[in-house]
Design a protein around this motif. Structure first.
Motif, PDB file in Angstrom:
ATOM      1  N   MET A   1       0.822  -1.177   0.000  1.00 28.14           N
ATOM      2  CA  MET A   1       0.000   0.000   0.000  1.00 28.14           C
ATOM      3  C   MET A   1       0.871   1.247   0.000  1.00 28.14           C
ATOM      4  N   LEU A   2       1.982   1.233   0.701  1.00 26.79           N
ATOM      5  CA  LEU A   2       2.873   2.386   0.736  1.00 26.79           C
ATOM      6  C   LEU A   2       3.462   2.684  -0.634  1.00 26.79           C
ATOM      7  N   ILE A   3       3.700   1.657  -1.410  1.00 28.05           N
ATOM      8  CA  ILE A   3       4.232   1.849  -2.765  1.00 28.05           C
ATOM      9  C   ILE A   3       3.216   2.583  -3.623  1.00 28.05           C
ATOM     10  N   VAL A   4       1.941   2.228  -3.495  1.00 29.81           N
ATOM     11  CA  VAL A   4       0.892   2.869  -4.281  1.00 29.81           C
ATOM     12  C   VAL A   4       0.768   4.344  -3.898  1.00 29.81           C
ATOM     13  N   GLU A   5       0.920   4.658  -2.606  1.00 33.79           N
ATOM     14  CA  GLU A   5       0.823   6.051  -2.162  1.00 33.79           C
ATOM     15  C   GLU A   5       1.928   6.913  -2.749  1.00 33.79           C
ATOM     16  N   LYS A   6       3.086   6.367  -2.988  1.00 29.98           N
ATOM     17  CA  LYS A   6       4.221   7.132  -3.504  1.00 29.98           C
ATOM     18  C   LYS A   6       4.071   7.516  -4.975  1.00 29.98           C
ATOM     19  N   ILE A   7       3.084   6.942  -5.660  1.00 29.73           N
ATOM     20  CA  ILE A   7       2.888   7.243  -7.079  1.00 29.73           C
ATOM     21  C   ILE A   7       2.477   8.697  -7.272  1.00 29.73           C
ATOM     22  N   GLY A   8       1.609   9.194  -6.413  1.00 29.55           N
ATOM     23  CA  GLY A   8       1.235  10.601  -6.488  1.00 29.55           C
ATOM     24  C   GLY A   8       0.002  10.884  -7.315  1.00 29.55           C
ATOM     25  N   ASN A   9      -0.414  10.010  -8.179  1.00 28.97           N
ATOM     26  CA  ASN A   9      -1.602  10.196  -9.003  1.00 28.97           C
ATOM     27  C   ASN A   9      -2.792   9.604  -8.251  1.00 28.97           C
ATOM     28  N   PRO A  10      -3.787  10.444  -7.890  1.00 27.09           N
ATOM     29  CA  PRO A  10      -4.921   9.933  -7.095  1.00 27.09           C
ATOM     30  C   PRO A  10      -5.690   8.800  -7.789  1.00 27.09           C
ATOM     31  N   PHE A  11      -5.844   8.872  -9.098  1.00 28.19           N
ATOM     32  CA  PHE A  11      -6.563   7.827  -9.818  1.00 28.19           C
ATOM     33  C   PHE A  11      -5.838   6.488  -9.699  1.00 28.19           C
ATOM     34  N   VAL A  12      -4.523   6.500  -9.874  1.00 26.64           N
ATOM     35  CA  VAL A  12      -3.732   5.279  -9.766  1.00 26.64           C
ATOM     36  C   VAL A  12      -3.752   4.756  -8.333  1.00 26.64           C
ATOM     37  N   VAL A  13      -3.749   5.660  -7.355  1.00 23.07           N
ATOM     38  CA  VAL A  13      -3.818   5.246  -5.950  1.00 23.07           C
ATOM     39  C   VAL A  13      -5.139   4.538  -5.682  1.00 23.07           C
ATOM     40  N   ILE A  14      -6.241   5.086  -6.208  1.00 24.21           N
ATOM     41  CA  ILE A  14      -7.555   4.470  -5.995  1.00 24.21           C
ATOM     42  C   ILE A  14      -7.616   3.096  -6.673  1.00 24.21           C
ATOM     43  N   VAL A  15      -7.160   3.013  -7.915  1.00 24.68           N
ATOM     44  CA  VAL A  15      -7.167   1.728  -8.635  1.00 24.68           C
ATOM     45  C   VAL A  15      -6.266   0.717  -7.922  1.00 24.68           C
ATOM     46  N   GLY A  16      -5.086   1.169  -7.474  1.00 26.07           N
ATOM     47  CA  GLY A  16      -4.179   0.274  -6.743  1.00 26.07           C
ATOM     48  C   GLY A  16      -4.775  -0.201  -5.434  1.00 26.07           C
ATOM     49  N   SER A  17      -5.451   0.702  -4.719  1.00 27.94           N
ATOM     50  CA  SER A  17      -6.081   0.325  -3.448  1.00 27.94           C
ATOM     51  C   SER A  17      -7.199  -0.684  -3.668  1.00 27.94           C
ATOM     52  N   ILE A  18      -8.016  -0.447  -4.693  1.00 29.87           N
ATOM     53  CA  ILE A  18      -9.097  -1.395  -5.002  1.00 29.87           C
ATOM     54  C   ILE A  18      -8.517  -2.751  -5.379  1.00 29.87           C
ATOM     55  N   THR A  19      -7.419  -2.731  -6.129  1.00 28.23           N
ATOM     56  CA  THR A  19      -6.766  -3.984  -6.507  1.00 28.23           C
ATOM     57  C   THR A  19      -6.303  -4.755  -5.282  1.00 28.23           C
ATOM     58  N   PHE A  20      -5.678  -4.067  -4.327  1.00 22.69           N
ATOM     59  CA  PHE A  20      -5.241  -4.731  -3.093  1.00 22.69           C
ATOM     60  C   PHE A  20      -6.424  -5.279  -2.300  1.00 22.69           C
ATOM     61  N   ILE A  21      -7.511  -4.514  -2.234  1.00 27.37           N
ATOM     62  CA  ILE A  21      -8.685  -4.958  -1.477  1.00 27.37           C
ATOM     63  C   ILE A  21      -9.297  -6.202  -2.116  1.00 27.37           C
ATOM     64  N   VAL A  22      -9.461  -6.173  -3.441  1.00 25.68           N
ATOM     65  CA  VAL A  22     -10.044  -7.325  -4.139  1.00 25.68           C
ATOM     66  C   VAL A  22      -9.143  -8.553  -4.004  1.00 25.68           C
ATOM     67  N   ALA A  23      -7.830  -8.365  -4.122  1.00 25.78           N
ATOM     68  CA  ALA A  23      -6.898  -9.495  -3.979  1.00 25.78           C
ATOM     69  C   ALA A  23      -6.963 -10.075  -2.571  1.00 25.78           C
ATOM     70  N   THR A  24      -7.030  -9.212  -1.570  1.00 31.13           N
ATOM     71  CA  THR A  24      -7.121  -9.684  -0.185  1.00 31.13           C
ATOM     72  C   THR A  24      -8.420 -10.449   0.046  1.00 31.13           C
ATOM     73  N   MET A  25      -9.526  -9.921  -0.476  1.00 34.72           N
ATOM     74  CA  MET A  25     -10.798 -10.618  -0.315  1.00 34.72           C
ATOM     75  C   MET A  25     -10.781 -11.969  -1.020  1.00 34.72           C
ATOM     76  N   GLY A  26     -10.209 -12.015  -2.226  1.00 34.52           N
ATOM     77  CA  GLY A  26     -10.149 -13.279  -2.964  1.00 34.52           C
ATOM     78  C   GLY A  26      -9.337 -14.329  -2.228  1.00 34.52           C
ATOM     79  N   ILE A  27      -8.204 -13.928  -1.686  1.00 36.70           N
ATOM     80  CA  ILE A  27      -7.365 -14.873  -0.938  1.00 36.70           C
ATOM     81  C   ILE A  27      -8.079 -15.345   0.316  1.00 36.70           C
ATOM     82  N   ASN A  28      -8.751 -14.434   1.018  1.00 39.61           N
ATOM     83  CA  ASN A  28      -9.460 -14.835   2.237  1.00 39.61           C
ATOM     84  C   ASN A  28     -10.634 -15.751   1.939  1.00 39.61           C
ATOM     85  N   ILE A  29     -11.319 -15.531   0.828  1.00 40.84           N
ATOM     86  CA  ILE A  29     -12.430 -16.421   0.472  1.00 40.84           C
ATOM     87  C   ILE A  29     -11.909 -17.824   0.192  1.00 40.84           C
ATOM     88  N   VAL A  30     -10.824 -17.910  -0.569  1.00 43.34           N
ATOM     89  CA  VAL A  30     -10.269 -19.229  -0.889  1.00 43.34           C
ATOM     90  C   VAL A  30      -9.725 -19.911   0.359  1.00 43.34           C
TER      91      VAL A  30
END
Length: 150
Positions: A1-30
């Motif tokens: 998450m810290l790597i995504v914050e360093k990008i500086g582009n809010p759109f990329v930060v939001i997409v990166g955060s959603i990606t991390f959330i979806v990946a975490t949920m997928g792993i927890n479901i499995v």
């Protein structure tokens, strides 16, 4: 998450955060739903399918999260007891493989419910292994909950 914050582009930060959330949920479901649902359905495959196993898993999870007093019991204590029971179970499985089965496993017998299969035991239960698990698990958990000194 810290790597995504360093990008500086809010759109990329939001997409990166959603990606991390979806990946975490997928792993927890499995890891926390699919495997226990199949494990429960394997207890009695004629009566419990994956869907019912998932329902039982969900009910047990709700009971554990809401019904148990995690503050009183303590998450660390629950994990310690669980680990104290899994250690002896692993030891019994390894001893069975190396000492009893002599590293020879008939793979077809793993997937049959036939009474002539190597893993049928007495109605599907290996009573010697269960007794060994009860004794070793009791000792292991008992050592975990020994009386405090001083």
């Amino acid at each position: 998450m810290l790597i995504v914050e360093k990008i500086g582009n809010p759109f990329v930060v939001i997409v990166g955060s959603i990606t991390f959330i979806v990946a975490t949920m997928g792993i927890n479901i499995v890891a926390n739903f699919v495997s226990p649902a199949y494990d429960i359905s394997n207890l009695n495959p004629q009566r419990i399918n994956f869907r019912l196993g998932g329902l039982i898993t969900s009910i047990c999870r709700c009971w554990c999260v809401r019904g148990c007093s995690w503050q009183a019991v303590g998450h660390h204590a629950v994990v310690s007891i669980f680990g104290s029971a899994l250690g002896p179970m692993f030891g019994i499985m390894i001893a069975d493989y190396y000492l009893v089965k002599r590293q020879i496993v008939v793979l077809d017998d793993l997937y049959t419910m036939s009474p002539s299969g190597e893993f049928h035991y007495d109605g599907g239960w290996n009573h010697k292994a269960l007794i060994a698990l009860a004794v070793s698990g009791t000792l292991s958990i008992g050592c975990r909950w020994r009386a405090p000194t001083g």
